[in-house]
Design an enzyme around this catalytic site. Structure first.
Site, short mmCIF file in Angstrom:
data_model
loop_
_atom_site.label_atom_id
_atom_site.label_comp_id
_atom_site.label_asym_id
_atom_site.label_seq_id
_atom_site.Cartn_x
_atom_site.Cartn_y
_atom_site.Cartn_z
N GLY A 52 0.93 -1.27 0.10
CA GLY A 52 0.03 -0.04 -0.06
C GLY A 52 0.85 1.28 0.05
N CYS A 98 -28.02 -9.88 -15.83
CA CYS A 98 -27.42 -9.41 -17.34
C CYS A 98 -28.24 -10.01 -18.61
CB CYS A 98 -26.10 -10.26 -17.60
SG CYS A 98 -25.25 -10.10 -19.11
N CYS A 128 -26.18 -13.03 -20.43
CA CYS A 128 -25.87 -14.24 -19.98
C CYS A 128 -26.68 -14.82 -18.70
CB CYS A 128 -24.34 -14.21 -19.62
SG CYS A 128 -23.98 -13.53 -18.15
N CYS A 154 -23.07 -7.64 -18.59
CA CYS A 154 -22.04 -7.82 -17.72
C CYS A 154 -20.96 -6.78 -18.20
CB CYS A 154 -21.25 -9.12 -17.83
SG CYS A 154 -22.21 -10.18 -16.98
N CYS A 175 -18.99 -12.80 -19.37
CA CYS A 175 -20.30 -13.13 -19.93
C CYS A 175 -20.35 -13.98 -21.12
CB CYS A 175 -20.79 -11.58 -20.59
SG CYS A 175 -22.34 -11.43 -20.98
#
Lengths: 295, 277
Positions: free
Chosen positions: B29, B238, B241, B263, B269
């Site tokens: 970080g 979606c 899909c 998606c 997808c």
């Protein structure tokens, strides 16, 4: 039988502070002690070094020489701070002196410029406070009043939005602002209201020691009077110790218990406020007192 | 390709970037400065991510590049072509087949595995920047762990909108130490940062900073006790899909207000549609 506290413990011990930008520019060899619960006024003309001294005391600027010592656990235990009952403080102070908490003693003296930067910044943020002359220097102008008041609490680790907000509203009430305006940005507030907000933001963590640089500068007289009245009430009810820098002798007379008169970087006279204002000894103080305009 | 070193950057530059990456991995970080190079693309197009990818790419690595989750958007296509030309590496659109995935704004829906490396393109690496304009001051705040102001922003969100309205670049605390900007990924993807088996590297080209989340590192999103961190949800599934658990894009289909939700991760997808069919 309880005895009254005659000698208040020393909170801030200033030894030979010198910070010079040039000959007689800045402050030179300043010594004084600030006792717990005391309001010390520093007066003098522009350029006399009073703001430089305040910056050094408040940890913003390292001195060329001298020490600023903060006596943290000077007889007054942490718990007694929030509710100031004089006899109670005295009694607890007595037991502590007998008991002698070793950790408290180890932390008793903090030399402001000898401790690490992390400690110093934490001290400034949590136990001390600084009220700037211009509220724009002390506030975050981009975020709401509530966020401004809550910032120091969030820095302490408070993570409950509801409580932060409730505290914010309570403090807005304390400084005579409308709690309904908690979500308004500080820039929509008037100068006097911004100054109140800055005071609330500083006092929210219940600091022991507050530095104020011309807190009423730039405000018109009626607003000044109300702000002074409020400050006096807060100082008394919270038992604050204050170092107050001002060029306005009327402000000093209202708020300060003790005065220090500065000229060309040096202290020319010290004493009780009434004594200095009513019976000035040094010729410069005499000049200062006699130049006050009275309507 | 003649005239260029493998993967465009010269070997000394790659060494310098790898050294910075090692430091970034060692201090999760923490933003490590590096000597960013001019790349043959404008700032804001992923110069940071491209430099990181160029430094870590091996000749037999398989590369995938996505932009907003999609493999076929301009940024993704051009960066993929760039590495095909200058490194001659094999490329793929399948998340599972890739060794290195360079991404902008998304983490793939398919869970990553150990050994994969995800490279993020970062526009503004400093999470404290919005409240503290001074770089000197923000570095000091990181050093002393003074992160109270991060919550000022979240407080302000709740005060204004009634909930935490930050939806992307949502600040996180890495390994209980450094507060980090996870680049403009939607906060939907924040939980995927936590304990992820893949190595995640972040490159900011304009600001010349690198940072990293090593595999299996704890990553927490900042929040309030009474306003806990939440991810976005959709009422739709979606349209292609039928997935009800992935990040959806709203697509306008005509001038009559017709729209569909699909998606944003095109590979996910397509693979789902392949399974169903």
């Amino acid at each position: 039988m309880k005895k009254p506290v005659l000698e208040r413990p020393v909170l801030l011990d200033v030894q030979g502070i010198t910070r010079l930008y040039g000959p007689a520019k800045g402050c030179e060899a300043i010594d004084f002690q600030l006792h717990a619960g005391e309001v010390l006024g520093i007066v003098g003309e522009s350029g006399s070094g009073k703001s430089t001294l305040l910056r050094v005391l408040a940890g913003l600027e390292a001195p060329d020489a001298g020490r600023v010592v903060y006596r943290r656990s000077s007889g007054e235990p942490e718990a007694a701070r929030s509710d100031v009952h004089e006899p109670d403080t005295a009694r607890r102070g007595g037991t502590q002196a007998l008991g002698g908490d070793p950790q408290a003693n180890a932390e008793a003296e903090l030399d402001l410029y000898a401790i690490g930067e992390a400690r110093r910044r934490a001290l400034l943020r949590l136990e001390w406070g600084l009220v700037h002359q211009n509220p724009r220097d002390g506030l975050r102008m981009g975020v709401s009043a509530g966020a401004n008041i809550g910032e120091r609490l969030m820095a302490q680790g408070q993570r409950h939005y509801g409580q932060l907000r409730a505290t914010g509203q309570a403090w807005m009430g304390q400084v005579e602002l409308d709690p309904g305006r908690i979500d308004d940005a500080p820039r929509t507030f008037s100068g006097g209201m911004q100054q109140r907000l800055q005071i609330a933001r500083t006092l929210v963590t219940r600091p022991r020691l507050v530095f104020m640089d011309e807190p009423t500068g730039g405000l018109d007289v009626s607003v000044q009077a109300r702000l002074l009245d409020m400050l006096r009430t807060l100082v008394r009810s919270l038992g604050l110790s204050v170092v107050l820098v001002t060029h306005d002798l009327a402000v000093a007379r209202l708020l300060a218990h003790r005065l220090m008169v500065m000229r060309r970087g040096q202290v020319v006279e010290t004493g009780l406020t009434d004594q200095i204002l009513d019976d000035p000894q040094h010729e410069y103080t005499q000049l200062l007192v006699s130049s006050v305009l009275t309507p | 390709m003649n005239g260029y070193n493998f993967a465009y950057l010269d070997e000394q530059t790659k060494r310098m970037i790898r050294r910075a990456l090692l430091k970034a991995v060692a201090i999760p970080g923490y933003q490590v400065p590096f000597g960013g190079r001019e790349m043959p693309m404008p700032y804001g197009w992923g110069t940071g991510g491209v430099q990181v990818t160029a430094s870590i790419l091996g000749a037999d690595d398989i590369l995938k590049v996505i932009d907003q989750g999609a493999d076929d958007t301009t940024n993704a296509v051009s960066i993929r072509h760039f590495f095909q030309r200058v490194a001659g590496v094999e490329t793929t659109t399948a998340t599972t087949a890739a060794d290195v995935i360079q991404t902008r704004h998304r983490i793939p829906e398919t869970p990553l595995r150990a050994g994969q490396i995800l490279v993020f393109q970062v526009p503004i690496p400093e999470p404290l920047r919005f409240i503290e304009p001074s770089e000197q001051e923000t570095r000091l705040m990181h050093a002393l762990e003074e992160y109270g102001v991060m919550h000022v922003k979240l407080y302000e969100d709740i005060a204004r909108y009634g909930h935490i309205a930050t939806t992307y670049a949502y600040p996180v605390k890495v390994d209980e130490r450094y507060v980090m900007d996870p680049s403009p990924i939607p906060k939907f993807d924040n939980p995927k940062l936590d304990g992820n088996p893949a190595l995640m590297l972040f490159g900011a080209g304009r600001e010349k900073r690198l940072y990293a989340i090593p595999p299996y590192t704890r990553v927490e999103s900042l929040d309030f006790e009474d306003h806990p961190f939440e991810i976005q949800r959709w009422e739709h599934a979606c349209a292609l899909c039928g997935s009800d658990h992935s990040y959806l894009d709203e697509v306008i289909t005509d001038d009559q207000g017709g729209r569909m939700f699909v998606c944003s991760d095109t590979d996910y997808c397509q693979s789902r549609r392949g399974e169903v069919a």
